[in-house]
Design a protein around this motif. Structure first.
Motif, PDB file in Angstrom:
ATOM      1  N   CYS A  60     -13.991  10.107  11.803  1.00  0.00           N
ATOM      2  CA  CYS A  60     -15.460  11.194  11.460  1.00  0.00           C
ATOM      3  C   CYS A  60     -15.531  12.965  11.369  1.00  0.00           C
ATOM      4  N   ASP A  61     -14.536  13.200  12.398  1.00  0.00           N
ATOM      5  CA  ASP A  61     -14.727  14.840  12.974  1.00  0.00           C
ATOM      6  C   ASP A  61     -14.506  15.830  10.943  1.00  0.00           C
ATOM      7  N   ILE A  62     -13.422  14.857  10.691  1.00  0.00           N
ATOM      8  CA  ILE A  62     -12.786  15.620   9.145  1.00  0.00           C
ATOM      9  C   ILE A  62     -13.425  15.086   8.195  1.00  0.00           C
ATOM     10  N   TRP A  63     -13.918  14.178   7.987  1.00  0.00           N
ATOM     11  CA  TRP A  63     -14.303  13.307   6.728  1.00  0.00           C
ATOM     12  C   TRP A  63     -16.220  13.027   7.163  1.00  0.00           C
ATOM     13  N   ASP A  64     -17.000  12.519   5.562  1.00  0.00           N
ATOM     14  CA  ASP A  64     -18.333  12.506   5.801  1.00  0.00           C
ATOM     15  C   ASP A  64     -18.722  11.290   5.287  1.00  0.00           C
ATOM     16  N   GLY A  65     -18.276  10.869   5.162  1.00  0.00           N
ATOM     17  CA  GLY A  65     -18.251   9.672   4.378  1.00  0.00           C
ATOM     18  C   GLY A  65     -17.903   8.867   2.968  1.00  0.00           C
ATOM     19  N   PRO A  66     -17.668   9.466   1.841  1.00  0.00           N
ATOM     20  CA  PRO A  66     -17.338   9.401   0.578  1.00  0.00           C
ATOM     21  C   PRO A  66     -15.792   9.238   0.366  1.00  0.00           C
ATOM     22  N   VAL A  67     -15.813   8.118  -0.491  1.00  0.00           N
ATOM     23  CA  VAL A  67     -14.492   7.661  -0.361  1.00  0.00           C
ATOM     24  C   VAL A  67     -14.630   7.162  -2.032  1.00  0.00           C
ATOM     25  N   LEU A  68     -13.062   7.207  -2.713  1.00  0.00           N
ATOM     26  CA  LEU A  68     -13.313   5.949  -3.878  1.00  0.00           C
ATOM     27  C   LEU A  68     -11.792   4.879  -3.332  1.00  0.00           C
ATOM     28  N   LEU A  69     -13.002   3.969  -3.807  1.00  0.00           N
ATOM     29  CA  LEU A  69     -11.733   2.397  -3.457  1.00  0.00           C
ATOM     30  C   LEU A  69     -11.168   1.980  -4.381  1.00  0.00           C
ATOM     31  N   VAL A  70      -9.775   1.748  -4.084  1.00  0.00           N
ATOM     32  CA  VAL A  70      -8.775   1.031  -5.027  1.00  0.00           C
ATOM     33  C   VAL A  70      -8.280  -0.159  -4.702  1.00  0.00           C
ATOM     34  N   SER A  71      -8.514  -0.954  -6.122  1.00  0.00           N
ATOM     35  CA  SER A  71      -8.141  -2.198  -6.348  1.00  0.00           C
ATOM     36  C   SER A  71      -7.040  -2.567  -7.413  1.00  0.00           C
ATOM     37  N   ARG A  72      -6.440  -3.989  -7.235  1.00  0.00           N
ATOM     38  CA  ARG A  72      -6.139  -4.160  -8.417  1.00  0.00           C
ATOM     39  C   ARG A  72      -7.033  -4.791  -9.269  1.00  0.00           C
ATOM     40  N   SER A  73      -7.247  -4.834 -10.746  1.00  0.00           N
ATOM     41  CA  SER A  73      -8.253  -5.421 -11.462  1.00  0.00           C
ATOM     42  C   SER A  73      -7.717  -6.865 -11.494  1.00  0.00           C
ATOM     43  N   TYR A  74      -8.480  -7.495 -12.430  1.00  0.00           N
ATOM     44  CA  TYR A  74      -8.082  -9.205 -12.333  1.00  0.00           C
ATOM     45  C   TYR A  74      -7.311  -9.571 -13.649  1.00  0.00           C
ATOM     46  N   HIS A  75      -7.041  -8.619 -14.627  1.00  0.00           N
ATOM     47  CA  HIS A  75      -6.680  -8.211 -14.769  1.00  0.00           C
ATOM     48  C   HIS A  75      -5.237  -8.073 -14.518  1.00  0.00           C
ATOM     49  N   GLY A  76      -4.966  -7.112 -13.647  1.00  0.00           N
ATOM     50  CA  GLY A  76      -3.403  -6.785 -12.784  1.00  0.00           C
ATOM     51  C   GLY A  76      -3.256  -8.072 -12.498  1.00  0.00           C
ATOM     52  N   TRP A  77      -3.888  -8.506 -11.939  1.00  0.00           N
ATOM     53  CA  TRP A  77      -3.487  -9.527 -11.149  1.00  0.00           C
ATOM     54  C   TRP A  77      -2.992 -11.251 -12.052  1.00  0.00           C
ATOM     55  N   PHE A  78      -3.790 -11.315 -12.594  1.00  0.00           N
ATOM     56  CA  PHE A  78      -3.729 -12.304 -13.596  1.00  0.00           C
ATOM     57  C   PHE A  78      -1.922 -12.212 -14.599  1.00  0.00           C
TER      58      PHE A  78
END
Length: 210
Positions: free
Chosen positions: A167-185
């Motif tokens: 909390c001292d160094i980060w204010d909340g914005p984030v880029l969440l990254v996950s595998r796509s359904y195409h990649g999973w398939f």
């Protein structure tokens, strides 16, 4: 006889569905377990030591199974030495790999970040302050263990941040990254095909037996 064949086909179909559910991975291994020198090769000094934004993107993509090089990500992020890489630039870079990964820019609370990381399906690029009063750095958060957010500040590898420290160094914005359904398939195609193929062979043998 026809009813017996239909019954066997129906039972075989149920068997295929059950086998697919049992054998197809529904949750990836924790990214924390994937951080090693094989997944993340040694960072050579090509003047990239300060390219924290592209490096965080590179770490996120490698941990999501994307085969890419740091040089490629550096170029796509349009990184220039001495300049910060914006979240928008990083999101645009992720978009170039949309068949394999999905990125989502959001603002979250520390607990929401923990929830995403604990699912094992996400990593997160965080813009943070590093020995500065202004945002000047980026890391890739990959998990949560024993009250600490685990992040990769490559090439130093894993760092641990308590929620108070975060909390001292980060204010909340984030880029969440996950595998796509195409990649999973694509990655799990063999687990989808093998049970079904086995059942089809079983059906063929049984039908010919009549």
């Amino acid at each position: 006889m026809l009813r017996q064949i239909e019954g066997k086909i129906r039972n075989a179909f149920v068997l295929a569905v059950v086998a697919t559910i049992l054998f197809v991975p529904t949750k990836r291994a924790s990214p924390v377990d994937d951080v090693n020198t094989t997944t993340l090769p040694t960072l050579t000094d090509n003047g990239y030591q300060t390219a924290c934004g592209p490096i965080a993107c590179f770490v996120a993509m490698r941990l999501m199974g994307v085969d890419c090089s740091l040089d490629t990500i550096i170029t796509k992020c349009d990184w220039k030495e001495g300049e910060l890489t914006t979240l928008q630039s990083m999101q645009d870079t992720f978009a170039d790999f949309e068949k394999e990964i999905v990125s989502m820019p959001i603002r979250v609370s520390p607990q929401e970040l923990v929830d995403y990381l604990e699912s094992g399906n996400y990593v997160a690029v965080l813009p943070i302050r590093k020995r500065s009063g202004e945002v000047n750095h980026a890391v890739c958060a990959i998990g949560y263990e024993e009250g600490n957010v685990i992040a990769v500040d490559y090439p130093e590898l894993t760092q641990k941040y308590s929620l108070d420290k975060l909390c001292d160094i980060w204010d909340g914005p984030v880029l969440l990254v996950s595998r796509s359904y195409h990649g999973w398939f694509t990655r799990n195609l063999k687990w989808l095909v093998l049970p079904i193929l086995s059942v089809l062979i079983f059906i063929t043998i049984k039908v010919r037996g009549y």
